[in-house]
Design a protein around this motif. Structure first.
Motif, PDB file in Angstrom:
ATOM      1  N   ILE A   1      20.361  -0.956  13.123  1.00 14.43           N
ATOM      2  CA  ILE A   1      18.958  -1.082  12.752  1.00 14.43           C
ATOM      3  C   ILE A   1      18.500   0.145  11.967  1.00 14.43           C
ATOM      4  O   ILE A   1      17.718   0.026  11.012  1.00 14.43           O
ATOM      5  N   ASP A   2      18.991   1.326  12.356  1.00 20.95           N
ATOM      6  CA  ASP A   2      18.647   2.526  11.595  1.00 20.95           C
ATOM      7  C   ASP A   2      19.189   2.433  10.171  1.00 20.95           C
ATOM      8  O   ASP A   2      18.596   2.988   9.238  1.00 20.95           O
ATOM      9  N   THR A   3      20.323   1.755   9.996  1.00 17.01           N
ATOM     10  CA  THR A   3      20.870   1.568   8.654  1.00 17.01           C
ATOM     11  C   THR A   3      19.914   0.753   7.790  1.00 17.01           C
ATOM     12  O   THR A   3      19.821   0.963   6.570  1.00 17.01           O
ATOM     13  N   LEU A   4      19.199  -0.166   8.425  1.00 15.68           N
ATOM     14  CA  LEU A   4      18.222  -0.962   7.673  1.00 15.68           C
ATOM     15  C   LEU A   4      17.021  -0.130   7.232  1.00 15.68           C
ATOM     16  O   LEU A   4      16.227  -0.575   6.405  1.00 15.68           O
ATOM     17  N   ASP A   5      16.876   1.070   7.819  1.00 12.62           N
ATOM     18  CA  ASP A   5      15.875   2.003   7.321  1.00 12.62           C
ATOM     19  C   ASP A   5      16.101   2.229   5.822  1.00 12.62           C
ATOM     20  O   ASP A   5      15.172   2.357   5.042  1.00 12.62           O
ATOM     21  N   ASN A   6      17.374   2.285   5.410  1.00 14.56           N
ATOM     22  CA  ASN A   6      17.719   2.433   4.002  1.00 14.56           C
ATOM     23  C   ASN A   6      17.228   1.244   3.180  1.00 14.56           C
ATOM     24  O   ASN A   6      16.834   1.394   2.026  1.00 14.56           O
ATOM     25  N   LEU A   7      17.204   0.056   3.796  1.00 13.14           N
ATOM     26  CA  LEU A   7      16.750  -1.139   3.092  1.00 13.14           C
ATOM     27  C   LEU A   7      15.272  -1.049   2.746  1.00 13.14           C
ATOM     28  O   LEU A   7      14.871  -1.284   1.611  1.00 13.14           O
ATOM     29  N   TYR A   8      14.449  -0.692   3.727  1.00 10.73           N
ATOM     30  CA  TYR A   8      13.003  -0.701   3.514  1.00 10.73           C
ATOM     31  C   TYR A   8      12.508   0.523   2.762  1.00 10.73           C
ATOM     32  O   TYR A   8      11.702   0.422   1.849  1.00 10.73           O
TER      33      TYR A   8
ATOM     34  N   HIS B   1       6.037   6.640   6.776  1.00  8.46           N
ATOM     35  CA  HIS B   1       6.873   6.855   7.955  1.00  8.46           C
ATOM     36  C   HIS B   1       6.359   6.032   9.126  1.00  8.46           C
ATOM     37  O   HIS B   1       7.155   5.499   9.914  1.00  8.46           O
ATOM     38  N   ASN B   2       5.055   5.909   9.241  1.00  4.03           N
ATOM     39  CA  ASN B   2       4.504   5.047  10.284  1.00  4.03           C
ATOM     40  C   ASN B   2       4.902   3.596  10.042  1.00  4.03           C
ATOM     41  O   ASN B   2       5.242   2.865  10.979  1.00  4.03           O
ATOM     42  N   THR B   3       4.878   3.178   8.772  1.00  2.00           N
ATOM     43  CA  THR B   3       5.275   1.813   8.429  1.00  2.00           C
ATOM     44  C   THR B   3       6.737   1.560   8.776  1.00  2.00           C
ATOM     45  O   THR B   3       7.090   0.532   9.371  1.00  2.00           O
ATOM     46  N   VAL B   4       7.597   2.510   8.437  1.00  2.00           N
ATOM     47  CA  VAL B   4       9.030   2.340   8.713  1.00  2.00           C
ATOM     48  C   VAL B   4       9.286   2.301  10.207  1.00  2.00           C
ATOM     49  O   VAL B   4      10.066   1.472  10.702  1.00  2.00           O
ATOM     50  N   LEU B   5       8.625   3.171  10.971  1.00  2.00           N
ATOM     51  CA  LEU B   5       8.801   3.155  12.428  1.00  2.00           C
ATOM     52  C   LEU B   5       8.318   1.839  13.019  1.00  2.00           C
ATOM     53  O   LEU B   5       8.909   1.302  13.960  1.00  2.00           O
TER      54      LEU B   5
ATOM     55  N   LEU C   1       0.832  -1.200   0.000  1.00  2.16           N
ATOM     56  CA  LEU C   1       0.000   0.000   0.000  1.00  2.16           C
ATOM     57  C   LEU C   1       0.873   1.259   0.000  1.00  2.16           C
ATOM     58  O   LEU C   1       0.561   2.245  -0.686  1.00  2.16           O
ATOM     59  N   GLY C   2       1.971   1.220   0.742  1.00  2.00           N
ATOM     60  CA  GLY C   2       2.890   2.355   0.735  1.00  2.00           C
ATOM     61  C   GLY C   2       3.490   2.576  -0.637  1.00  2.00           C
ATOM     62  O   GLY C   2       3.631   3.732  -1.086  1.00  2.00           O
ATOM     63  N   ALA C   3       3.878   1.486  -1.310  1.00  2.00           N
ATOM     64  CA  ALA C   3       4.430   1.611  -2.662  1.00  2.00           C
ATOM     65  C   ALA C   3       3.386   2.168  -3.620  1.00  2.00           C
ATOM     66  O   ALA C   3       3.693   2.992  -4.491  1.00  2.00           O
ATOM     67  N   ILE C   4       2.135   1.736  -3.490  1.00  2.00           N
ATOM     68  CA  ILE C   4       1.061   2.241  -4.355  1.00  2.00           C
ATOM     69  C   ILE C   4       0.850   3.731  -4.129  1.00  2.00           C
ATOM     70  O   ILE C   4       0.654   4.507  -5.076  1.00  2.00           O
ATOM     71  N   LEU C   5       0.916   4.165  -2.866  1.00  3.42           N
ATOM     72  CA  LEU C   5       0.742   5.587  -2.578  1.00  3.42           C
ATOM     73  C   LEU C   5       1.863   6.415  -3.223  1.00  3.42           C
ATOM     74  O   LEU C   5       1.618   7.499  -3.769  1.00  3.42           O
ATOM     75  N   ILE C   6       3.099   5.903  -3.165  1.00  5.17           N
ATOM     76  CA  ILE C   6       4.213   6.607  -3.810  1.00  5.17           C
ATOM     77  C   ILE C   6       3.982   6.662  -5.314  1.00  5.17           C
ATOM     78  O   ILE C   6       4.203   7.705  -5.961  1.00  5.17           O
ATOM     79  N   TRP C   7       3.538   5.549  -5.879  1.00 10.47           N
ATOM     80  CA  TRP C   7       3.318   5.485  -7.331  1.00 10.47           C
ATOM     81  C   TRP C   7       2.205   6.430  -7.749  1.00 10.47           C
ATOM     82  O   TRP C   7       2.327   7.141  -8.757  1.00 10.47           O
TER      83      TRP C   7
END
Length: 574
Positions: free
Chosen positions: A135-142, A93-97, A24-30
């Motif tokens: 773990i914050d570095t994995l923020d870049n992953l998602y 941002h809620n999803t990433v947190l 859903l997040g990807a769809i919103l970006i698209w």
């Protein structure tokens, strides 16, 4: 590449647990991007159409143009882009947190299963780094390595499909070029910057350690006149890290330049091919302008990719460090102790324990036997090995040699839940959390009611103090119990023990930080509560025998070795 995928696999599985949120997040970006491209393209078409209609009217040629439908479309896409972008930022941002919370929960779970020996192999700052920086570095992953490439790939398919309505030949050029650009930026940037971003993680970790050493050991460095040497070491590390970071930034700039170059050439190519088609009457001028402006807007979808994929190495380094936790020797245990109302038999046979990189063992060939439901005291100066012996009995560490037995079981092989139910220990380090007094007490027994909490506080002579507080049980204790005195914090930790029903209790300096009257009150409460439990007191020395009622066994530790005064089964010396 295959090994990297295997390293990322556990964390990708964690993401798939929330795949609906991710999609859903990807769809919103698209949708946000498509709305922006539609706004840009429709605006270009509308301006060009209005210009051509105006030229025609100025030349005296008949011309008509519906301005309401495209005008309404422009307003619609402008509003849609604003609203969807706002919703997308909040949602993603809620999803990433949420994902970061999942990651920290998993990593903290790994840490709780490590024994004290494993934990001591690294600094506290290093463990904190894994819980935060890695773990914050994995923020870049998602947020940057998964969503944007998917959105860009959808644009690679959607934009040519739209252009193909009027110019199929141009659409083929666009899809081939954008597809090649997508592969070049994702795979090429990852390959180009992998080594440097991987090194950046090590540089930051080393620099963090050096700075912490400079702060924590400042007195020692000044005493030995080595502060300048250590500062020079920090400066050298900074120079090395900065040079590596410059190379990484340069490679990111190369990726951005490649995106601008390819999209620029693509726009010129489409303009050229489209102009030929327009001269041949296959397409109108406003349609060509719309196609060109849409392709200019596609740059937005690709411009975020180089910086993200250049840092793939940093994400991989963080993942490898976190994966090492899951493969570290974990003190999980396999045995469940039998539940009984009486304390267990405790036995140590030639037990020795040496901490990693230490020259001398902390505990050296200790042998003792404590019968069930009996009480003992072990004395010794600081560093004699009392805390290490307590950790061995609790099963938090395994002996280097010899055997530790509690109820005929090695404590380190007992399941964590079984140990928590049967063993209790008051350590010298008090762990209080930034919450209320009641919340810190209920760590020991989440189901305890207020009456039980007040009873536990009364047993440690804290109930009168708590009743005088405006919030009483809801009184905040502060981070690490900073709102309490050292003696009060220690008594709160002791009160937690009174909320449990263990079979074996280890008390490391239970009367530290309290006055004589309070110590006698606590000793009386302990005497009643301990009942038929197996108990071992660990103290520096016995100043008041009345504080240790019922003790029948007395041992003394000296440099890790056990010394017995006139007989193992003699009572405390009077």
């Amino acid at each position: 590449m295959k090994q990297a995928y295997q390293d990322f696999k556990p964390w990708l599985r964690l993401l798939l647990r929330r795949r609906q949120r991710f999609l859903l997040g990807a769809i919103l970006i698209w949708v946000t991007l498509i709305a922006g491209l539609s706004l840009l393209g429709l605006s270009g078409w509308f301006i060009a159409a209005c210009a051509l209609a105006g030229i025609a009217l100025a030349a005296g040629l008949p011309s008509s143009l519906d301005i309401y439908v495209p005008g309404g479309g422009i307003r619609f896409f402008a509003l849609l882009r604003t609203v969807v972008r706002y919703v997308e930022r909040l949602y993603n941002h809620n999803t990433v947190l949420t994902l970061l919370a999942d990651l920290r929960f998993r990593v903290f779970g790994y840490l709780t299963h490590l024994d004290d020996t494993s934990l001591r192999r690294s600094r506290a700052g290093d463990w904190l780094s894994r819980l935060t920086a890695d773990i914050d570095t994995l923020d870049n992953l998602y947020l940057r390595l998964l969503m944007p490439p998917v959105v860009a790939l959808l644009c690679v398919l959607a934009v040519p499909a739209f252009i193909a309505i009027w110019m199929p030949g141009v659409a083929i050029i666009v899809v081939v070029t954008l597809g090649a650009l997508w592969l070049m930026i994702t795979l090429g940037s990852a390959w180009l910057g992998f080594a440097n971003s991987y090194q950046q993680t090590s540089d930051q970790r080393e620099l963090r350690h050096l700075v912490l050493d400079q702060v924590q050991a400042s007195a020692e460095l000044m005493s030995y006149r080595t502060s300048a040497w250590h500062q020079q070491k920090i400066s050298c590390q900074e120079v090395h890290a900065a040079a590596n970071q410059r190379r990484l930034v340069f490679k990111t700039a190369l990726g951005n330049a490649a995106v601008s170059l390819v999209t620029g050439i693509l726009v010129i190519s489409v303009l050229w091919v489209g102009s030929v088609a327009m001269l041949e009457g296959h397409v109108s001028g406003p349609i060509l302008v719309m196609a060109v402006l849409i392709l200019l807007g596609v740059n937005e979808a690709f411009s975020v990719l180089p910086a993200a994929f250049v840092k793939l190495g940093a994400s991989h380094a963080a993942v490898k460090r976190l994966n090492a936790l899951s493969t570290s020797p974990a003190n999980l245990g396999k045995i469940t102790l039998p539940t009984s109302c009486s304390g267990p038999l405790v036995s140590l046979s030639n037990v020795s324990f040496r901490y990693p990189d230490m020259l001398e063992p902390a505990v050296n060939t200790v042998s003792l036997t404590l019968p069930s439901t009996k009480r003992a005291v072990i004395t010794g100066a600081s560093g004699a090995g009392k805390s290490t012996l307590a950790q061995l009995l609790m099963g938090r560490i395994s002996p280097t040699s010899g055997e530790v037995s509690v109820s005929d079981c090695a404590p380190c092989e007992v399941l964590a839940d079984s140990r928590a139910a049967n063993f209790a220990m008051l350590s010298q380090q008090v762990d209080l959390f930034d919450g209320s007094l009641a919340e810190n007490l209920r760590i020991a027994n989440p189901d305890a009611n207020d009456e039980q909490l007040w009873r536990a506080l009364a047993q440690v002579a804290l109930s009168d103090w708590a009743q005088r507080q405006p919030q009483q049980l809801d009184t905040p204790v502060g981070e690490k119990g900073q709102q309490l005195s050292g003696g009060q914090a220690r008594r709160v930790a002791l009160a937690r023990l009174f909320l449990r029903s263990p079979n074996m209790v280890l008390l490391d300096e239970p009367f530290a930080g309290v006055d004589a009257q309070t110590a006698k009150h606590i000793a009386h409460s302990l005497d009643q509560w301990l009942g038929n439990k197996t108990v071992i007191y660990f103290v520096h020395q016995v100043d008041d025998v009345s504080l240790l009622p019922g003790v029948e066994f007395y041992w003394q530790l000296d440099e890790g070795r056990l010394i017995t005064d006139t007989g193992m089964h003699n009572p405390l010396p009077q």
